[in-house]
Design an enzyme around this catalytic site. Sequence first.
Site, mmCIF file in Angstrom:
data_model
loop_
_atom_site.group_PDB
_atom_site.id
_atom_site.type_symbol
_atom_site.label_atom_id
_atom_site.label_comp_id
_atom_site.label_asym_id
_atom_site.label_seq_id
_atom_site.Cartn_x
_atom_site.Cartn_y
_atom_site.Cartn_z
ATOM 1 N N TYR A 55 -9.191 -9.356 16.571
ATOM 2 C CA TYR A 55 -10.320 -9.896 15.803
ATOM 3 C C TYR A 55 -11.638 -9.746 16.565
ATOM 4 O O TYR A 55 -12.709 -9.916 15.999
ATOM 5 C CB TYR A 55 -10.112 -11.378 15.486
ATOM 6 C CG TYR A 55 -8.846 -11.723 14.743
ATOM 7 C CD1 TYR A 55 -8.057 -10.757 14.137
ATOM 8 C CD2 TYR A 55 -8.437 -13.056 14.653
ATOM 9 C CE1 TYR A 55 -6.893 -11.103 13.464
ATOM 10 C CE2 TYR A 55 -7.273 -13.407 13.988
ATOM 11 C CZ TYR A 55 -6.506 -12.421 13.397
ATOM 12 O OH TYR A 55 -5.353 -12.779 12.749
ATOM 13 N N LYS A 80 -3.176 -13.322 19.996
ATOM 14 C CA LYS A 80 -2.136 -12.335 19.700
ATOM 15 C C LYS A 80 -2.338 -11.055 20.493
ATOM 16 O O LYS A 80 -3.481 -10.662 20.771
ATOM 17 C CB LYS A 80 -2.129 -12.010 18.195
ATOM 18 C CG LYS A 80 -2.075 -13.237 17.301
ATOM 19 C CD LYS A 80 -2.119 -12.865 15.830
ATOM 20 C CE LYS A 80 -2.331 -14.081 14.972
ATOM 21 N NZ LYS A 80 -3.738 -14.538 14.971
#
Length: 280
Positions: A55, A80
């Site tokens: 992101y 992540k």
Amino acid sequence: MTPPPTTVPTVTLSDGEQIPQLGFGVFQVPPRDTADVTTRALLAGYRHIDTASAYRNEAGVGQAVHAAGLQRDDVYITTKCFNDDHGFDQAKRALRASLDRLETDHVDLYLIHWPVPSTDKYVDTWKAFVELQQEGLTRSIGVSNFQPAHLDRIIAETGVTPAVNQIELHPYFQQAGLRRDHADLGIVTEAWSPLAQGRVLDEPAITAIAEAHGKSAGQVVIRWHLQLGNVVFPKSVTQERIEQNFDVFDFHLSADEMAAIDALDGGGRIGPDPDTFVRP
């Protein structure tokens, strides 16, 4: 200004850790806006933030914890490991890089973002995750977008079961079979795209339930997730919606209302297929 304490229920993971059942997702929040948006979410009461290296906004999440006047242990942070960081050594380096961006010495949950079976590195990546947890760099470890075969393989080859599998899950794509597998294995289900990117918000069955409760369609769908036992983290950048999505603990859906939403299943995925996805 320090935000008030919250009363979000928690779910116990298989490793004994507690995860807040409702969180705030920052997928597609622009990096330049993430610190402000996440600070406002924390001030509204959220204590669980879901981000990812892919992101490119982890730094804003770390900044927001400080800006909201919270201690690190007050906020549950998930990040992540993305597809190009698969492999034992690379995955370990990836978490350390994420920790630097988040300005913290640990995360609460670290996930393999996608299995990427075409590169066949997810087992080695999972082995790295087991060591990272043992080293205290993450409290819990899990996966995202793993199919049953992927879960079976990492468990068989390491003896370690993921605490969480974060999957696409919304009224149009409910993944009941995979959720049953999770329950059998002691894996907590997390739902991404919980509102189907807004596509379910005009669904007549949902709007009728919302009208009956004096709630929004989004609040009804979030409540459906919570009553299923899912961990859910809706995303918004508007203050009204941020606060509204958090205001879901003062009503309860009946069995008939839950069944009406259950009946909407069958629309298929919105996101990529985990068996083939490599990069956006």
